[in-house]
Design a protein around this motif. Structure first.
Motif, PDB file in Angstrom:
ATOM      1  N   UNK A   5     -16.031  -8.854   2.509  1.00 39.40           N
ATOM      2  CA  UNK A   5     -17.071  -8.404   3.415  1.00 39.40           C
ATOM      3  C   UNK A   5     -18.338  -8.101   2.628  1.00 39.40           C
ATOM      4  N   UNK A   6     -19.461  -8.564   3.127  1.00 37.48           N
ATOM      5  CA  UNK A   6     -20.752  -8.270   2.528  1.00 37.48           C
ATOM      6  C   UNK A   6     -21.591  -7.576   3.590  1.00 37.48           C
ATOM      7  N   UNK A   7     -22.083  -6.423   3.275  1.00 38.36           N
ATOM      8  CA  UNK A   7     -22.878  -5.647   4.215  1.00 38.36           C
ATOM      9  C   UNK A   7     -24.193  -6.373   4.490  1.00 38.36           C
ATOM     10  N   UNK A   8     -24.533  -6.544   5.739  1.00 34.72           N
ATOM     11  CA  UNK A   8     -25.763  -7.270   6.061  1.00 34.72           C
ATOM     12  C   UNK A   8     -27.025  -6.569   5.569  1.00 34.72           C
ATOM     13  N   UNK A   9     -26.987  -5.250   5.402  1.00 37.87           N
ATOM     14  CA  UNK A   9     -28.178  -4.542   4.932  1.00 37.87           C
ATOM     15  C   UNK A   9     -28.323  -4.612   3.415  1.00 37.87           C
ATOM     16  N   UNK A  10     -27.333  -5.157   2.741  1.00 32.03           N
ATOM     17  CA  UNK A  10     -27.394  -5.319   1.294  1.00 32.03           C
ATOM     18  C   UNK A  10     -26.958  -4.092   0.520  1.00 32.03           C
ATOM     19  N   UNK A  11     -26.501  -3.061   1.206  1.00 36.10           N
ATOM     20  CA  UNK A  11     -26.058  -1.841   0.539  1.00 36.10           C
ATOM     21  C   UNK A  11     -24.621  -2.036   0.076  1.00 36.10           C
ATOM     22  N   UNK A  12     -24.397  -1.774  -1.212  1.00 38.89           N
ATOM     23  CA  UNK A  12     -23.042  -1.915  -1.734  1.00 38.89           C
ATOM     24  C   UNK A  12     -22.218  -0.682  -1.396  1.00 38.89           C
TER      25      UNK A  12
END
Length: 106
Positions: A5-12
């Motif tokens: 999963x990769x957060x769409x907002x770019x927050x790790x």
């Protein structure tokens, strides 16, 4: 879903610090000096939120060691805190004179 999963907002995703990592490890806190050091560190970090009564101080210390201390060990630790002048008991009330810097408890 396929893949990570990769957060769409770019927050790790941040790693959470588990509460268990802050509790004393039974392997490192066997001696009374180690236990006193941990108690002193805990009380110092609490600042104004320190226990005000003997009963709450006892339960705080017991909880710090995951309620694995015997009554004899608990009273011995309280007596050592009093003997070193870090804790003063007046009836059921407790006052503190904790050192400003970390010191050796031996």
């Amino acid at each position: 879903q396929n893949g990570q999963f990769v957060c769409p907002s770019g927050v790790e995703k941040r790693k959470a610090i588990s509460p268990a990592s802050k509790t004393p490890d039974s392997k490192t806190s066997n001696s009374p000096a180690d236990k006193l050091s941990l108690i002193l560190e805990n009380l110092t970090n609490r600042k104004t939120a320190r226990p005000a009564r003997v009963s709450t101080l006892s339960s705080t210390i017991s909880a710090l060691f995951q309620k694995k201390l015997s009554d004899k060990e608990l009273s011995a630790l309280l007596n050592q805190l009093q003997a070193k002048g870090w804790v003063k008991v007046d009836g059921t009330k407790v006052s503190y004179a904790l050192p400003a810097e970390k010191i050796e408890t031996q």
